[in-house]
Structure formats: C-alpha cells, structure tokens
Design a protein around this motif. Sequence first.
Motif, short mmCIF file in Angstrom:
data_model
loop_
_atom_site.label_atom_id
_atom_site.label_comp_id
_atom_site.label_asym_id
_atom_site.label_seq_id
_atom_site.Cartn_x
_atom_site.Cartn_y
_atom_site.Cartn_z
N TYR A 1 0.83 -1.25 -0.12
CA TYR A 1 0.16 -0.15 -0.10
C TYR A 1 0.93 1.14 0.05
O TYR A 1 0.74 2.15 -0.75
CB TYR A 1 -0.85 0.23 1.12
N ALA A 2 1.85 1.37 1.05
CA ALA A 2 2.74 2.42 1.10
C ALA A 2 3.61 2.83 -0.46
O ALA A 2 3.56 3.66 -0.89
CB ALA A 2 3.68 2.44 2.04
N PHE A 3 4.05 1.55 -0.99
CA PHE A 3 4.72 1.84 -2.49
C PHE A 3 3.64 2.35 -3.42
O PHE A 3 4.10 3.12 -4.15
CB PHE A 3 5.08 0.29 -2.85
N ALA A 4 2.37 1.58 -3.61
CA ALA A 4 1.53 2.12 -4.33
C ALA A 4 1.16 3.60 -4.17
O ALA A 4 0.88 4.51 -4.85
CB ALA A 4 0.35 1.39 -4.33
N HIS A 5 0.87 4.01 -3.00
CA HIS A 5 0.75 5.55 -2.67
C HIS A 5 1.76 6.39 -3.26
O HIS A 5 1.62 7.47 -3.64
CB HIS A 5 0.47 5.55 -1.04
N ALA A 6 2.92 5.81 -2.99
CA ALA A 6 4.10 6.80 -3.31
C ALA A 6 4.20 6.80 -4.79
O ALA A 6 4.50 7.81 -5.36
CB ALA A 6 5.46 6.17 -2.53
N ALA A 7 3.91 5.54 -5.43
CA ALA A 7 3.88 5.84 -6.86
C ALA A 7 2.90 6.53 -7.50
O ALA A 7 3.13 7.21 -8.56
CB ALA A 7 3.69 4.24 -7.36
N VAL B 1 7.63 4.90 8.54
CA VAL B 1 8.08 6.21 8.56
C VAL B 1 7.17 6.94 7.35
O VAL B 1 6.83 8.00 7.53
CB VAL B 1 9.74 6.39 8.41
N TYR B 2 7.15 6.17 6.13
CA TYR B 2 6.56 6.73 5.05
C TYR B 2 5.25 7.20 5.52
O TYR B 2 4.45 8.19 5.21
CB TYR B 2 6.74 5.86 3.93
N LEU B 3 4.35 6.08 5.94
CA LEU B 3 2.86 6.08 6.21
C LEU B 3 2.58 7.26 7.36
O LEU B 3 1.81 7.77 7.46
CB LEU B 3 2.55 4.66 6.73
N VAL B 4 3.32 7.40 8.39
CA VAL B 4 3.46 8.23 9.51
C VAL B 4 3.82 9.58 9.34
O VAL B 4 3.16 10.76 9.83
CB VAL B 4 3.97 7.43 10.84
N ASP B 5 4.85 9.60 8.43
CA ASP B 5 5.22 10.97 8.49
C ASP B 5 5.17 11.79 6.90
O ASP B 5 4.62 12.81 6.78
CB ASP B 5 6.93 10.99 8.52
N VAL B 6 5.42 10.94 6.01
CA VAL B 6 5.33 11.37 4.69
C VAL B 6 4.20 11.57 3.88
O VAL B 6 3.56 12.48 3.76
CB VAL B 6 6.38 10.79 3.65
N ARG B 7 3.36 10.44 4.24
CA ARG B 7 2.08 10.43 3.57
C ARG B 7 1.03 11.56 4.28
O ARG B 7 0.48 12.19 3.36
CB ARG B 7 1.13 8.89 3.98
N PRO B 8 1.09 11.72 5.41
CA PRO B 8 0.13 13.02 5.85
C PRO B 8 0.75 14.24 5.42
O PRO B 8 -0.46 15.31 4.95
CB PRO B 8 0.50 12.83 7.55
N ALA B 9 1.91 14.43 5.26
CA ALA B 9 2.31 15.85 4.66
C ALA B 9 2.04 15.83 3.23
O ALA B 9 1.70 16.98 2.79
CB ALA B 9 4.05 15.60 5.04
N LEU B 10 2.13 14.77 2.32
CA LEU B 10 1.53 14.74 1.17
C LEU B 10 0.25 15.16 1.12
O LEU B 10 -0.19 15.77 0.16
CB LEU B 10 2.04 13.44 0.29
N ARG B 11 -0.70 14.55 1.83
CA ARG B 11 -2.22 14.82 1.87
C ARG B 11 -2.46 16.11 2.29
O ARG B 11 -3.59 16.72 1.60
CB ARG B 11 -2.86 13.75 2.71
N SER B 12 -1.81 16.73 3.06
CA SER B 12 -2.06 18.11 3.47
C SER B 12 -1.70 19.00 2.37
O SER B 12 -2.23 19.86 2.09
CB SER B 12 -0.98 18.60 4.76
N ILE B 13 -0.69 18.68 1.41
CA ILE B 13 -0.25 19.71 0.59
C ILE B 13 -1.35 19.56 -0.85
O ILE B 13 -1.72 20.47 -1.59
CB ILE B 13 1.01 19.26 -0.04
#
Length: 114
Positions: free
Chosen positions: A23-29, A79-91
């Motif tokens: 899921y994290a890989f697909a979200h990042a892609a 780390v991706y799901l807790v830190d990066v994903r919320p930041a990407l969603r906010s932007i």
Amino acid sequence: MLLEGYSWVVFGISVALVSLSLYAFAHAALQREDAFRAVDKQTKPFWLLILGLSVIVQFLPLGPFGFMLVLAGIVATIVYLVDVRPALRSISGGGRGGGRSSSDGPYGPYNGNR
C-alpha cells in the motif's frame, strides 16, 4: 498443536506487513514528484526505491540476517505512512475534509460567535 497455532499468527502478521508495504509503495507511486519537494521530504524515486526494496525483501529467503532487512523495511514503511503520507495529503488537499481545518464548518471557519 501450539506451534501450529503460532505459525498461523506469524503468517497473518507477515501478510499484514506485506500488504502495508505494498500500500505504501502504491501510494508513493501515485503521488506527484513535486509534492515530495513541496513538503520538504526525500524525493519520489528515493521513497519508491526504499519501499520497493521493503516489499522485495519480505518475499526473499535471506537467511539469518534477513530478519534485520525485513525489520528495516517495515520501519521505512511506517516512517512513510506516519510522516510522509500525511504531509503529502496536506499539500494535495486530499483525504477527509479536503485540507480544511477541524474547526471549519460547511460555510467557512467556525470562530465561536466572535
């Protein structure tokens, strides 16, 4: 009999961790490259490489040191799901509320009759 039940628990945890990594890989892609730079995180290719390796390592029989690589991959996924994903969603304004504040009402911000 006890070991048989334990193996099902370990199998269930393994499936859950692989699913989380996929899921994290697909979200990042699916994210835009410039969104990663806008939130001041690592680049999109970096996260795709790390998360892709995390998925691959979980499928390979790596011997006694494989556990450490799997653990590192799981930590990177978290780390991706807790830190990066919320930041990407906010932007990007995605998710619940469309990037609005929790105090916003249907017609704008709620200021408590002030």
